[in-house]
Write an enzyme that holds these catalytic residues in place. Sequence first.
Site, PDB file in Angstrom:
ATOM      1  N   GLU A 255      38.344  38.650  31.317  1.00 22.89           N
ATOM      2  CA  GLU A 255      38.277  37.225  30.941  1.00 22.89           C
ATOM      3  C   GLU A 255      37.612  37.067  29.572  1.00 22.89           C
ATOM      4  O   GLU A 255      38.047  36.273  28.739  1.00 22.89           O
ATOM      5  CB  GLU A 255      37.523  36.442  32.024  1.00 22.89           C
ATOM      6  CG  GLU A 255      38.345  36.334  33.310  1.00 22.89           C
ATOM      7  CD  GLU A 255      37.548  35.809  34.494  1.00 22.89           C
ATOM      8  OE1 GLU A 255      36.445  36.338  34.745  1.00 22.89           O
ATOM      9  OE2 GLU A 255      38.011  34.877  35.157  1.00 22.89           O
TER      10      GLU A 255
ATOM     11  N   ALA B  56      31.694  40.223  36.054  1.00 23.40           N
ATOM     12  CA  ALA B  56      30.486  39.449  36.320  1.00 23.40           C
ATOM     13  C   ALA B  56      29.563  40.324  37.166  1.00 23.40           C
ATOM     14  O   ALA B  56      30.026  41.242  37.852  1.00 23.40           O
ATOM     15  CB  ALA B  56      30.851  38.176  37.057  1.00 23.40           C
TER      16      ALA B  56
ATOM     17  N   GLY C  95      35.355  39.512  34.894  1.00 23.16           N
ATOM     18  CA  GLY C  95      34.791  38.770  33.765  1.00 23.16           C
ATOM     19  C   GLY C  95      34.931  39.507  32.443  1.00 23.16           C
ATOM     20  O   GLY C  95      34.904  38.889  31.374  1.00 23.16           O
TER      21      GLY C  95
ATOM     22  N   GLU D 230      38.889  40.722  41.432  1.00 18.09           N
ATOM     23  CA  GLU D 230      37.997  39.872  42.227  1.00 18.09           C
ATOM     24  C   GLU D 230      38.392  39.764  43.695  1.00 18.09           C
ATOM     25  O   GLU D 230      37.530  39.632  44.578  1.00 18.09           O
ATOM     26  CB  GLU D 230      37.916  38.453  41.619  1.00 18.09           C
ATOM     27  CG  GLU D 230      37.172  38.376  40.303  1.00 18.09           C
ATOM     28  CD  GLU D 230      38.039  38.618  39.068  1.00 18.09           C
ATOM     29  OE1 GLU D 230      39.172  39.108  39.218  1.00 18.09           O
ATOM     30  OE2 GLU D 230      37.578  38.314  37.959  1.00 18.09           O
TER      31      GLU D 230
END
Length: 260
Positions: free
Chosen positions: A114, A66, A111, A134
């Site tokens: 993911e 992200a 992300g 993260e």
Amino acid sequence: MSESPLLIEDTGAVRRITVNRPDKLNALNLATLDALAEAFEAAGRDDAVRAVVLTGAGAKAFVAGADIAEMNTLTPVQGRDFSQRGQRMMRAVETLSKPVVAMVNGFALGGGLELAMCCHLRVAADTAKVGQPEVNLGLIPGFGGTQRLLRLAGRAATLELCLVGAPIDANRARELGIVNRVVPAAELETETMKLAQQLAASAPLAMRGVLDCVNFGGECSIEEGLAYETAQFGLMFSTTDMREGTGAFLERRKPAFTGS
Ligand code: COA
């Protein structure tokens, strides 16, 4: 109008969607999450598309996570919305009724992993690195990482990746069941497209049946899952493709599936 963060191109019945922010290692900002949601919705609607390949632009990254710069300023409510937007998009990819292959060409972190995990199959370059880093940012995965990794690779691997936060290489990811195939980086595109073309040539309703059974069955009891599989199996006998596939076998010829 601002430039799209995606490149979209079709090769036969395979749609290739490329996250195109190579200067930011294809990090997922809000605009990219929304563009991906639209692109996958369009791929789902288009009958000419029978399989999708998802990748990142450049040689270095699939998606490096992200967008940290964007997240840095979010309020708690905005953070929750960001997570929900990412999760909704990824759930839509996971429940798409046609196969999606992640072509993992480099870093798939946070992300990025993911996003790769919501795809149905993952082919990785031997140079790729994947992880859920993260915690190093004082965060936790927010686009389904703790849940999909748990289902894909089990509790030990999930806790190791998410608590330690260190990336692992492609071969270790394959050992853990996180990626399906590892190929030399120079062959990644050819091998992934070959796989996607094979999926695209398969019977679309059978592809959909398998995807539906696995998505539904993974979340319910064995009895419910088996009953659902039986219902889907029975449904296949209503398709022209089932007559074509079994007929072609008996006539020793290649089947031509139409999705009807
Ligand atoms: N969000 C926003 N920008 C990112 C990013 C992310 N997740 N990952 C990389 N970038 C940007 C960098 O800020 C840099 O931008 P700049 O050139 O404008 O400064 C550019 O992409 C190149 O990255 P850089 O860190 O210089 O490359 P590197 O080769 O030194 O390191 C990584 C590569 C992948 C190890 C490193 O970029 C990294 O750790 N990224 C973050 C991974 C992460 O924590 N992801 C989870 C986020 S929740």
